[in-house]
Structures are given as structure tokens and as C-alpha cells.
Design a protein around this motif. Structure first.
Motif, mmCIF file in Angstrom:
data_model
loop_
_atom_site.group_PDB
_atom_site.id
_atom_site.type_symbol
_atom_site.label_atom_id
_atom_site.label_comp_id
_atom_site.label_asym_id
_atom_site.label_seq_id
_atom_site.Cartn_x
_atom_site.Cartn_y
_atom_site.Cartn_z
ATOM 1 N N LYS A 175 75.917 83.482 63.581
ATOM 2 C CA LYS A 175 75.369 84.741 64.095
ATOM 3 C C LYS A 175 74.660 85.439 62.953
ATOM 4 C CE LYS A 175 78.079 87.560 66.248
ATOM 5 N NZ LYS A 175 79.272 88.294 66.723
ATOM 6 N N ARG A 176 73.421 85.896 63.220
ATOM 7 C CA ARG A 176 72.649 86.642 62.215
ATOM 8 C C ARG A 176 72.199 87.960 62.811
ATOM 9 N NH1 ARG A 176 68.629 82.659 58.901
ATOM 10 N NH2 ARG A 176 68.488 84.524 57.629
ATOM 11 N N TYR A 177 72.377 89.020 62.036
ATOM 12 C CA TYR A 177 71.901 90.328 62.476
ATOM 13 C C TYR A 177 71.784 91.248 61.270
ATOM 14 C CZ TYR A 177 76.945 91.222 62.310
ATOM 15 O OH TYR A 177 78.253 91.305 61.911
ATOM 16 N N PHE A 178 71.007 92.312 61.445
ATOM 17 C CA PHE A 178 70.816 93.303 60.385
ATOM 18 C C PHE A 178 71.756 94.478 60.611
ATOM 19 C CE2 PHE A 178 66.860 90.956 60.128
ATOM 20 C CZ PHE A 178 66.668 90.863 58.758
ATOM 21 N N GLU A 221 71.296 91.827 55.788
ATOM 22 C CA GLU A 221 71.439 90.911 56.915
ATOM 23 C C GLU A 221 72.798 90.246 56.822
ATOM 24 O OE1 GLU A 221 69.152 87.165 59.091
ATOM 25 O OE2 GLU A 221 68.448 87.871 57.148
ATOM 26 N N TYR A 244 75.192 87.173 57.925
ATOM 27 C CA TYR A 244 75.087 85.772 58.310
ATOM 28 C C TYR A 244 76.515 85.281 58.528
ATOM 29 C CZ TYR A 244 72.762 81.167 58.123
ATOM 30 O OH TYR A 244 72.241 79.930 58.419
ATOM 31 N N LYS A 294 67.647 96.632 52.973
ATOM 32 C CA LYS A 294 68.127 96.004 54.205
ATOM 33 C C LYS A 294 69.254 95.026 53.877
ATOM 34 C CE LYS A 294 64.604 92.378 54.233
ATOM 35 N NZ LYS A 294 63.538 91.722 54.977
ATOM 36 N N SER A 327 72.594 98.523 60.367
ATOM 37 C CA SER A 327 71.892 99.807 60.367
ATOM 38 C C SER A 327 72.168 100.497 59.023
ATOM 39 C CB SER A 327 72.420 100.683 61.504
ATOM 40 O OG SER A 327 73.763 101.067 61.226
ATOM 41 N N THR A 383 81.571 84.990 56.037
ATOM 42 C CA THR A 383 80.377 85.781 56.314
ATOM 43 C C THR A 383 79.612 85.961 55.013
ATOM 44 O OG1 THR A 383 81.499 86.996 58.086
ATOM 45 C CG2 THR A 383 79.519 88.008 57.151
#
Length: 173
Positions: free
Chosen positions: A3-6, A33, A35, A31, A8, A42
Motif C-alpha cells: 500500500k502506498r499513500y501520502f 509517502e 510504503y 512530503k 497530510s 513500513t
């Protein structure tokens, strides 16, 4: 399943407050991210660089979660170097450690800093290069006074899956 996401900006701030020693790494990030390799590993990409990992590690009879700098962190010239305790190992121990072996007391040449059982330690070779990150199996004083046995559980080393993933992520950018 990866799962990859940035994160906030609010999540980055919360993370920077929660990671102690590594907080400055996240506070200065534009930023971050996430992973997620699996439920126990993670990797955090800070401004496109894989710098930090969260690992769930079996220590003694339980599981503990550690947030550690990746070894790539020390080779990417970051603005902030965390001040973890370190051990320096002799040349004979290096090939075993980078193949995943834990650190045995006879291979240690120098112990720097104070630490307790379960604390994160940086492992260097005689040339001062970081080769692994481990978790202490005893206090600094106990480690200094013993002459044999396993003293550090290695949780990340040059050439392991996380190191290789970090290299792939760096090439992809």
C-alpha cells in the motif's frame, strides 16, 4: 500487497512528534509517502528518499515496534544525523552481520553511549561505515562487562530486503 499513500501535513506533524529522535527528519519534509510492505514493515519516503522504517520485531517473548533510520539515510547526506548509541565491530564480524547474523560480543571493538535492553543501536565497521541497525539484548554496562554471547539482535543490515527496496525506490525517482 503493498500500500502506498501520502501523509497530510497534519499527519506529518503528528508523526514527527511521535518518532522521538527522528522527529526533525519529518518536520522539515515537504512530503512524506508511506510504503506499507506488510503488517510488520513500513518504509517512509521523505521528499522522495527512503529514510525511515517502522518495523515490528520479535524481541524475547513479545513483539515491539521500532521506528528506525534506514541505512540509506546515512549515505544520502541528510541535514540531521540522529544520535543513537553505536557499537563498532571488527572486520571478521562484518560479513556475518551483513548476511543477517546477530552481533556476538567477541566481534565488538568499541561501545559508545549508554543504552538499555531493547534500545536501538547503530553498528559500524572499523572504517566508520554504518553496516546495520540492531536492538540491544542487554544494557551498555552489561555489554561492556561480558566477553561472550549474542548481545545485539540485528533488525536491518546492508543487503537485506529493506536495503534493496530502498535502492529500487531511489532508482525509480
Amino acid at each position: 500487497m503493498v500500500k502506498r499513500y501520502f501523509l497530510s501535513n497534519k499527519d506529518i506533524k503528528e508523526l514527527s512528534n511521535a518518532v522521538g529522535e527522528l522527529g526533525p527528519v519529518f518536520r522539515s519534509a515537504k512530503k512524506v509517502e508511506v510504503y506499507e510492505l506488510n503488517e510488520i514493515t513500513t518504509v517512509y519516503l521523505v521528499d522522495d528518499k527512503p529514510l525511515v522504517a517502522k518495523l515490528t520485531v520479535k524481541v524475547d517473548s513479545g513483539q515491539r515496534e521500532y521506528i528506525i533510520p534506514l541505512l540509506t539515510y546515512f549515505y544520502l547526506n541528510p541535514p540531521y544525523i540522529p544520535s543513537y548509541p553505536t557499537v563498532t565491530v571488527d572486520d571478521g564480524a562484518v560479513p556475518h552481520i551483513v548476511n543477517g547474523a546477530d552481533v556476538m560480543r567477541p566481534g565488538i571493538k568499541e561501545i559508545s553511549g549508554n543504552f538499555g535492553v531493547g534500545d536501538v543501536l547503530l553498528i559500524k565497521d572499523l572504517k566508520g561505515r554504518y553496516i546495520a541497525i540492531g536492538v540491544s539484548l542487554m544494557t551498555a554496562d552489561e555489554m561492556r562487562s561480558t566477553s561472550k554471547g549474542k548481545v545485539i539482535k540485528v533488525i536491518h543490515h546492508l543487503g537485506d530486503k529493506i536495503w534493496n527496496l530502498a535502492q529500487e525506490l531511489l532508482k525509480a525517482k
